[in-house]
Write an enzyme that holds these catalytic residues in place. Structure first.
Site, mmCIF file in Angstrom:
data_model
loop_
_atom_site.group_PDB
_atom_site.id
_atom_site.type_symbol
_atom_site.label_atom_id
_atom_site.label_comp_id
_atom_site.label_asym_id
_atom_site.label_seq_id
_atom_site.Cartn_x
_atom_site.Cartn_y
_atom_site.Cartn_z
ATOM 1 N N HIS A 32 35.779 40.899 36.188
ATOM 2 C CA HIS A 32 35.852 40.763 37.648
ATOM 3 C C HIS A 32 37.316 40.614 38.063
ATOM 4 O O HIS A 32 38.043 39.765 37.542
ATOM 5 C CB HIS A 32 35.046 39.533 38.073
ATOM 6 C CG HIS A 32 34.885 39.364 39.545
ATOM 7 N ND1 HIS A 32 33.946 40.052 40.282
ATOM 8 C CD2 HIS A 32 35.545 38.577 40.424
ATOM 9 C CE1 HIS A 32 34.035 39.683 41.555
ATOM 10 N NE2 HIS A 32 35.004 38.794 41.669
ATOM 11 N N ASP A 34 39.867 40.171 41.258
ATOM 12 C CA ASP A 34 39.919 39.728 42.657
ATOM 13 C C ASP A 34 41.214 40.152 43.326
ATOM 14 O O ASP A 34 42.292 39.663 42.974
ATOM 15 C CB ASP A 34 39.819 38.197 42.712
ATOM 16 C CG ASP A 34 38.435 37.692 42.366
ATOM 17 O OD1 ASP A 34 37.474 38.075 43.051
ATOM 18 O OD2 ASP A 34 38.320 36.914 41.396
ATOM 19 N N MET A 36 43.398 40.072 46.744
ATOM 20 C CA MET A 36 43.513 39.303 48.000
ATOM 21 C C MET A 36 44.791 39.695 48.730
ATOM 22 O O MET A 36 45.841 39.828 48.104
ATOM 23 C CB MET A 36 43.572 37.809 47.683
ATOM 24 C CG MET A 36 42.400 37.305 46.874
ATOM 25 S SD MET A 36 42.604 35.559 46.543
ATOM 26 C CE MET A 36 41.141 35.246 45.559
ATOM 27 N N HIS A 65 36.759 43.347 43.238
ATOM 28 C CA HIS A 65 36.305 42.678 44.461
ATOM 29 C C HIS A 65 37.469 42.654 45.448
ATOM 30 O O HIS A 65 38.441 41.923 45.252
ATOM 31 C CB HIS A 65 35.855 41.256 44.068
ATOM 32 C CG HIS A 65 35.511 40.351 45.212
ATOM 33 N ND1 HIS A 65 35.369 38.986 45.047
ATOM 34 C CD2 HIS A 65 35.261 40.601 46.528
ATOM 35 C CE1 HIS A 65 35.052 38.439 46.210
ATOM 36 N NE2 HIS A 65 34.991 39.382 47.118
ATOM 37 N N MET A 67 39.175 41.579 48.621
ATOM 38 C CA MET A 67 39.201 40.624 49.735
ATOM 39 C C MET A 67 40.390 41.005 50.602
ATOM 40 O O MET A 67 41.392 40.295 50.698
ATOM 41 C CB MET A 67 39.328 39.196 49.191
ATOM 42 C CG MET A 67 38.023 38.666 48.622
ATOM 43 S SD MET A 67 38.249 37.249 47.542
ATOM 44 C CE MET A 67 38.615 38.093 46.009
ATOM 45 N N MET A 136 28.834 35.723 48.183
ATOM 46 C CA MET A 136 29.830 34.686 47.933
ATOM 47 C C MET A 136 29.137 33.323 48.007
ATOM 48 O O MET A 136 28.478 33.002 48.993
ATOM 49 C CB MET A 136 30.957 34.727 48.968
ATOM 50 C CG MET A 136 31.900 35.902 48.866
ATOM 51 S SD MET A 136 32.616 36.207 47.241
ATOM 52 C CE MET A 136 33.418 34.652 46.879
ATOM 53 N N ASP A 174 29.151 35.018 43.260
ATOM 54 C CA ASP A 174 30.559 34.740 42.942
ATOM 55 C C ASP A 174 31.026 33.449 43.608
ATOM 56 O O ASP A 174 31.005 33.348 44.832
ATOM 57 C CB ASP A 174 31.395 35.933 43.448
ATOM 58 C CG ASP A 174 32.879 35.815 43.150
ATOM 59 O OD1 ASP A 174 33.287 34.890 42.434
ATOM 60 O OD2 ASP A 174 33.627 36.683 43.646
HETATM 61 C C1 DX5 Z 1 37.037 33.616 44.961
HETATM 62 C C2 DX5 Z 1 36.925 34.776 44.018
HETATM 63 C C3 DX5 Z 1 36.177 34.443 42.796
HETATM 64 C C4 DX5 Z 1 36.804 33.352 41.955
HETATM 65 C C5 DX5 Z 1 35.694 32.635 41.249
HETATM 66 O O1 DX5 Z 1 37.488 34.037 46.184
HETATM 67 O O2 DX5 Z 1 36.260 35.874 44.622
HETATM 68 O O3 DX5 Z 1 35.900 35.581 42.000
HETATM 69 O O4 DX5 Z 1 37.731 33.834 41.027
HETATM 70 O O5 DX5 Z 1 36.208 31.542 40.568
HETATM 71 P P1 DX5 Z 1 35.319 30.290 40.191
HETATM 72 O O6 DX5 Z 1 34.241 30.775 39.279
HETATM 73 O O7 DX5 Z 1 36.297 29.375 39.522
HETATM 74 O O8 DX5 Z 1 34.771 29.717 41.468
HETATM 75 ZN ZN ZN Z 2 35.519 37.524 43.304
#
Ligand code: DX5
Ligand code: ZN
Length: 216
Positions: A32, A34, A36, A65, A67, A136, A174
């Site tokens: 996964h 992320d 941002m 993912h 964001m 989420m 997630d």
């Molecule tokens: C949060 C991310 C997640 C995050 C999850 O915005 O989308 O993927 O990395 O991390 P944990 O499992 O530590 O909550």
């Molecule tokens: Zn994520």
């Protein structure tokens, strides 16, 4: 299905290759990733140049993912960087149907992500297009946050919607996932669990991955 997608946001960015190789050897299914932008969420992580390097070492599909605001602008770039699955936030797309088609046209699996406050009922007219829906279970932007319990209800609602409209669609969760809530999430209907801190802050990440998958 019981899949696990460890979140590299909690990996050691100075030793990404080492951490990816550990995941290659583990029982996890996807990685996964992320992304941002500091606008859709109040944090900035990394973008395509880093993902290209992740791709060079990863032997499992990259579950990317996004964001970011207006993610349709970057579909081709993330394909080129190595994404296999691309998920975009419902809240970040003005023309969601167009973005989902664009992801499919670029030969990636597509998914929609819902923030904790966004109702599953809003997917009534787009779930047919989705290979997966990501719920989420924290407000996005940071790893290590507390799991929101209402997620169980949303997973059950989404499962009912998928059964009606697109039984092939996978349900991913997630945020704040750990070995205590994982079995309950699978029981509610989840197929894929993302875990960041639960995996990377553990003494034995591979054992936690096995545990999350129900193998240990
Ligand atoms: C949060 C991310 C997640 C995050 C999850 O915005 O989308 O993927 O990395 O991390 P944990 O499992 O530590 O909550
Ligand atoms: Zn994520």
């Amino acid at each position: 299905m019981k899949l696990v997608s460890p979140s590299l946001l909690s990996a050691d960015f100075g030793n990404l290759q080492r951490d990816i190789e550990m995941l290659n050897e583990s029982d996890c299914d996807w990685l996964h990733v992320d992304v941002m932008d500091g606008l859709f969420v109040p944090n900035i992580s990394f973008g395509q140049p880093v993902i290209k390097h992740i791709k060079r070492h990863a032997r499992k599909p990259l579950d990317v993912h996004l964001m970011i605001m207006d993610p349709g602008r970057y579909v081709a770039d993330f394909k080129e960087a190595g994404a296999d699955l691309l998920t975009v936030h419902y809240e970040a797309c003005t023309h969601l149907d167009r973005v989902l088609h664009s992801i499919k046209d670029h030969d990636m699996k597509c998914g929609v992500v819902l923030n904790p406050h966004t109702s599953v009922t809003l997917l009534e007219d787009s779930v047919q297009m989705c290979d997966l829906v990501l719920l989420m279970s924290v407000n996005p932007g940071f790893g290590g946050q507390k799991f929101i319990d209402n997620t169980y209800n949303k997973v059950r609602q989404l499962k009912a919607l998928c059964n009606r409209k697109n039984p092939e669609c996978l349900i991913e969760v997630d945020g704040g996932v750990n070995i205590t809530n994982a079995p309950l999430l699978y029981e509610a209907g989840a197929d894929v669990l993302v875990a960041g801190n639960a995996v990377f802050k553990s003494e034995d990440p591979k054992a936690i991955i096995r545990n999350l998958k129900g193998l240990a």
